[in-house]
Write a protein that holds these residues in place. Structure first.
Motif, PDB file in Angstrom:
ATOM      1  N   UNK A  95       0.832  -1.212   0.000  1.00 49.74           N
ATOM      2  CA  UNK A  95       0.000   0.000   0.000  1.00 49.74           C
ATOM      3  C   UNK A  95       0.864   1.259   0.000  1.00 49.74           C
ATOM      4  N   UNK A  96       1.934   1.220   0.790  1.00 53.40           N
ATOM      5  CA  UNK A  96       2.848   2.363   0.829  1.00 53.40           C
ATOM      6  C   UNK A  96       3.474   2.595  -0.541  1.00 53.40           C
ATOM      7  N   UNK A  97       3.827   1.495  -1.213  1.00 51.00           N
ATOM      8  CA  UNK A  97       4.395   1.615  -2.554  1.00 51.00           C
ATOM      9  C   UNK A  97       3.382   2.218  -3.520  1.00 51.00           C
ATOM     10  N   UNK A  98       2.127   1.746  -3.439  1.00 53.52           N
ATOM     11  CA  UNK A  98       1.089   2.281  -4.329  1.00 53.52           C
ATOM     12  C   UNK A  98       0.884   3.766  -4.091  1.00 53.52           C
ATOM     13  N   UNK A  99       0.820   4.169  -2.813  1.00 52.84           N
ATOM     14  CA  UNK A  99       0.646   5.586  -2.497  1.00 52.84           C
ATOM     15  C   UNK A  99       1.828   6.398  -3.015  1.00 52.84           C
ATOM     16  N   UNK A 100       3.034   5.855  -2.839  1.00 47.97           N
ATOM     17  CA  UNK A 100       4.216   6.580  -3.298  1.00 47.97           C
ATOM     18  C   UNK A 100       4.247   6.744  -4.803  1.00 47.97           C
ATOM     19  N   UNK A 101       3.896   5.675  -5.538  1.00 42.58           N
ATOM     20  CA  UNK A 101       3.917   5.757  -6.999  1.00 42.58           C
ATOM     21  C   UNK A 101       2.846   6.718  -7.501  1.00 42.58           C
ATOM     22  N   UNK A 102       1.635   6.613  -6.953  1.00 45.21           N
ATOM     23  CA  UNK A 102       0.557   7.513  -7.362  1.00 45.21           C
ATOM     24  C   UNK A 102       0.915   8.952  -7.016  1.00 45.21           C
ATOM     25  N   UNK A 103       1.475   9.156  -5.816  1.00 44.92           N
ATOM     26  CA  UNK A 103       1.887  10.510  -5.442  1.00 44.92           C
ATOM     27  C   UNK A 103       2.923  11.071  -6.392  1.00 44.92           C
ATOM     28  N   UNK A 104       3.873  10.214  -6.821  1.00 43.94           N
ATOM     29  CA  UNK A 104       4.868  10.673  -7.772  1.00 43.94           C
ATOM     30  C   UNK A 104       4.271  11.050  -9.117  1.00 43.94           C
ATOM     31  N   UNK A 105       3.276  10.279  -9.539  1.00 45.23           N
ATOM     32  CA  UNK A 105       2.608  10.617 -10.797  1.00 45.23           C
ATOM     33  C   UNK A 105       1.860  11.938 -10.689  1.00 45.23           C
ATOM     34  N   UNK A 106       1.189  12.156  -9.557  1.00 48.18           N
ATOM     35  CA  UNK A 106       0.457  13.407  -9.382  1.00 48.18           C
ATOM     36  C   UNK A 106       1.398  14.603  -9.369  1.00 48.18           C
ATOM     37  N   UNK A 107       2.569  14.437  -8.762  1.00 49.06           N
ATOM     38  CA  UNK A 107       3.515  15.544  -8.683  1.00 49.06           C
ATOM     39  C   UNK A 107       4.149  15.867 -10.037  1.00 49.06           C
ATOM     40  N   UNK A 108       4.220  14.886 -10.939  1.00 47.94           N
ATOM     41  CA  UNK A 108       4.912  15.102 -12.209  1.00 47.94           C
ATOM     42  C   UNK A 108       3.957  15.069 -13.398  1.00 47.94           C
ATOM     43  N   UNK A 109       2.687  15.297 -13.126  1.00 45.51           N
ATOM     44  CA  UNK A 109       1.737  15.236 -14.237  1.00 45.51           C
ATOM     45  C   UNK A 109       2.039  16.303 -15.297  1.00 45.51           C
ATOM     46  N   UNK A 130      -1.599   2.681 -16.109  1.00 49.49           N
ATOM     47  CA  UNK A 130      -2.712   3.226 -16.905  1.00 49.49           C
ATOM     48  C   UNK A 130      -3.121   4.640 -16.513  1.00 49.49           C
ATOM     49  N   UNK A 131      -2.789   5.057 -15.268  1.00 48.66           N
ATOM     50  CA  UNK A 131      -3.140   6.416 -14.862  1.00 48.66           C
ATOM     51  C   UNK A 131      -2.406   7.474 -15.673  1.00 48.66           C
ATOM     52  N   UNK A 132      -1.273   7.098 -16.296  1.00 50.04           N
ATOM     53  CA  UNK A 132      -0.491   8.076 -17.053  1.00 50.04           C
ATOM     54  C   UNK A 132      -1.305   8.699 -18.181  1.00 50.04           C
ATOM     55  N   UNK A 133      -2.123   7.895 -18.835  1.00 48.94           N
ATOM     56  CA  UNK A 133      -2.901   8.426 -19.952  1.00 48.94           C
ATOM     57  C   UNK A 133      -3.855   9.518 -19.476  1.00 48.94           C
ATOM     58  N   UNK A 134      -4.495   9.285 -18.297  1.00 54.26           N
ATOM     59  CA  UNK A 134      -5.447  10.258 -17.766  1.00 54.26           C
ATOM     60  C   UNK A 134      -4.750  11.483 -17.186  1.00 54.26           C
ATOM     61  N   UNK A 135      -3.637  11.244 -16.473  1.00 50.70           N
ATOM     62  CA  UNK A 135      -2.980  12.340 -15.763  1.00 50.70           C
ATOM     63  C   UNK A 135      -2.153  13.234 -16.677  1.00 50.70           C
TER      64      UNK A 135
END
Length: 705
Positions: free
Chosen positions: A595-609, A691-696
């Motif tokens: 879960x920590x890894x998922x949060x970290x990866x998603x957070x990184x994507x949000x920061x670099x969108x 897959x979130x990359x396409x949306x973000x």
């Protein structure tokens, strides 16, 4: 500012609400697991304290009348049974917990589980072992677990004087043996530290979610006149609000988990549900500490905004981590190595060095992770020419701290899992026995007896009996008559013409010819009994009937009547309990780390969108960006995971050498399966975020805010 901060938190649009929901859920899960772990350890401590009265001896002193006391072990169909025989010498003799008075001669108290067992079992197999009649049930404060079999038996002082090991005490014991308590606390302490680190990292990762975008918004507020203090208050309110709500939900999750936790045999047996509880200090520390830690983490991430609002946009490459970061790791392993041959005698000393060593290793893994990530990234950059690999390795080398942060929880989980499974599997391999294949043979060790009870031969299911008697001169020599040996040829044989032989009762084996003794059969019969062997048909009923007959016939036995399987069963059950602890460690730490890894990866994507959106607009294929994200997660994960696994195996070996004087055994297939599944799930978590990359990274994300 507080009202404004709450408004931004609760009415800041869909993105703010989504971030709030994710932080609340993460904090609730982390707090719930944290409370459950602490409550489980408290339950084990309570269990340990409740058995203290059974270890009463002359070290406990008081002012009352002396009390005759002897604690002895027993067995029933593979289960441990503990029995304390007592006899008062006056009206002020001390009374154990769980009863309002001492049992008189011919009376006894039993635990609830033993009461039910006696009621459902033929008396010849169990109930006849306790002379007289039951007068009550032991209370919960005298029984560690609902499944424990415990009896408090009353006798006369004259009977107690004839029991081996009986002594007079003036107070009831309040502590368990130092060795048992020290090992238990040391192992549980290591487990606690190991479980807390991934959970705390998970909570911290959640509260730092989308830190870069929050920095940009707060920087805009600075540019229109907000002061650093106002920004700090707004940030603290935003993080604390989510953490407070998550903490409240975490306490609710803990209440749901109390029942299942009580069923887990952390050390020896399941707990009473009421024992899985928090102390006032535990409650206050978690209820206050988690929101404060979240607020502090938020303020730390906004340090650039407080210095200058332009510090957010004018970013520079952070200074690279230095090799000294590996020092805590080396220091922790060195401390554990120092304890080999120098283990402290006191429980507190052992707890300090073991927990200190493990904590230093874990801090060292966290501290050295960025440096190891940087080294791995630079090595990858030198050996690769692909665009995605170069982009990922350059970013990892420029900011290895941010890259490692997302996988730090999993790295610690791998370390904890390696230590736990390494210790448990080594203990099992060193001491677990398969049990004597001849489970029909039961022995009892005696002191001071001269004649065997004739009743044992008449017990249904008993096929043969044999006596062991003391050889002249004492020592470890034991005598056995050739008549008894002839009735049990699987134990060996006598030389021609001998009436008595010298044997080693623990090494009886078929086909061996034992040396003859000079004693005649009549002289052998006058020697003191040291043991008695019973051969049964192997049925559980026959074994328990024979055990009961031996205990009634030899009330002063030194060690209980038992088979080899009985004697190994206690250790095997202990190992099963520690295996459950290892399973709990794995089942808690790996999912939390995932879960920590998922949060970290998603957070990184949000920061670099926005940077990723600009790359897409400039023609970079989406597949390249996905490979960049995958490389940025897998390189630090695999690099530091190798160090964590190696450190875990070494730490387990040093602990085993110091505490138990045994060496680490190679982990079995289960360990490699757990590590493989853990790494595989982690990579799957990374893949699930791609897959979130396409949306973000759509065109709208490239605009300036």
């Amino acid at each position: 500012m507080i009202a404004f901060g709450l408004r931004l938190t609760l009415a800041g649009g869909r993105e703010a609400l989504a971030r709030l929901a994710l932080i609340v859920a993460a904090v609730a899960l982390g707090v719930g697991m944290l409370l459950a772990i602490v409550a489980g350890i408290n339950a084990v401590t309570t269990q340990n304290d409740r058995t203290a009265w059974l270890y009463t001896d002359g070290r406990a002193t008081g002012s009352g009348d002396p009390l005759w006391w002897e604690t002895r072990a027993d067995f029933f169909r593979g289960r441990d049974l503990t029995r304390a025989d007592v006899a008062a010498t006056g009206p002020d003799s001390p009374v154990p917990p769980g009863v309002d008075r001492l049992p008189g001669p011919g009376e006894y108290y039993v635990s609830p589980a033993l009461r039910d067992l006696i009621a459902s079992t033929p008396a010849a197999e169990l109930g006849d072992r306790f002379p007289g009649r039951p007068v009550g049930v032991l209370g919960e404060d005298a029984v560690a677990s609902p499944d424990d079999l415990v009896a408090l038996v009353g006798r006369t002082p004259a009977e107690m004087e004839r029991l081996a090991g009986a002594e007079q005490v003036t107070a009831i014991g309040t502590s368990t043996p130092q060795a048992d308590s020290g090992a238990l606390k040391a192992i549980l302490g290591i487990v606690a530290v190991g479980l807390l680190f991934p959970i705390l990292i998970f909570v911290n990762s959640a509260t730092r979610l989308a830190a870069a975008r929050r920095e940009q918004r707060f920087a805009a507020m600075r540019l229109v006149g907000a002061t650093p203090r106002q920004i700090s208050r707004i940030a603290a309110v935003e993080s604390a609000a989510a953490s407070v709500l998550g903490t409240v939900l975490g306490f609710g999750l803990y209440l749901v988990l109390r029942g299942p936790i009580a069923e887990v045999a952390f050390a020896r047996a399941p707990s009473y549900p009421g024992d899985v509880a928090l102390t006032a200090v535990d409650t206050v520390v978690v209820a206050v500490g988690v929101p404060l830690a979240a607020a502090a983490s938020s303020l730390f991430t906004l340090r650039r905004v407080r210095i200058s609002p332009l510090g957010v946009t004018h970013r520079v490459t952070p200074k690279p981590p230095r090799a000294w970061r590996i020092a805590p790791l080396v220091l922790g392993l060195s401390l554990l190595a120092w304890t080999v041959g120098r283990r402290p005698e006191s429980t507190s000393g052992q707890t300090f060095v073991y927990l200190g060593g493990v904590a230093l290793v874990m801090v060292g893994l966290i501290a050295s992770g960025p440096w190891l990530t940087m080294v791995g990234a630079r090595a990858l950059a030198r050996r690769s020419s692909r665009t995605s690999t170069l982009i990922a390795s350059r970013r990892l080398a420029d900011d290895p701290r941010a890259a490692f942060r997302s996988v730090s929880g999993l790295v610690l989980a791998l370390f904890v899992t390696t230590v736990a499974i390494g210790i448990i599997t080594s203990m099992v391999a060193e001491r677990r026995t398969a049990g004597d294949p001849d489970t029909a043979r039961m022995e009892v060790y005696l002191t001071g007896e001269t004649a065997a009870p004739p009743a044992v031969d008449t017990v249904p299911g008993v096929l043969a009996t044999a006596e062991f008697r003391e050889a002249p001169g004492g020592g470890y020599r034991t005598l056995m008559s050739c008549a008894d040996l002839a009735a049990s040829p699987e134990l060996g044989r006598c030389p021609a013409g001998a009436a008595v032989v010298e044997v080693a009762s623990a090494l009886l084996e078929p086909g061996r010819t034992w040396p003859a003794s000079e004693l005649s059969a009549a002289e052998f019969a006058r020697r003191p009994l040291t043991g008695f062997l019973v051969r049964t048909d192997g049925s559980p009923a026959a074994l328990e009937r024979a055990r009961t007959a031996l205990e009634v016939g030899f009330p002063g036995y030194h060690h209980p009547p038992s088979t080899e399987t009985d004697r190994s069963a206690t250790f095997n059950r202990s190992m099963e309990g520690w295996s459950q602890v290892a399973n709990v460690v794995v089942l808690v730490s790996l999912p939390v780390a995932g879960c920590s890894l998922a949060v970290g990866v998603v957070g990184g994507l949000l920061e670099r969108r926005r940077p990723f959106s600009l790359l897409r607009l400039s023609g970079t294929p989406l597949a390249v960006l996905r490979r960049v994200v995958a490389f940025e997660s897998t390189v630090p994960l695999l690099t530091v995971a190798a160090v964590a696994i190696g450190s875990g195996l070494l730490a387990a070996h040093l602990f085993l050498r110091s505490q138990l004087s045994i060496s680490l055994r190679a982990p079995g297939t289960e360990y490699y399966l757990v590590v493989g599944v853990g790494l595989g799930v982690s990579l799957a978590v990374v893949a699930s975020t791609l897959p979130l990359l396409r949306t973000l990274t759509g065109p709208a994300s490239a605009r300036n805010e």
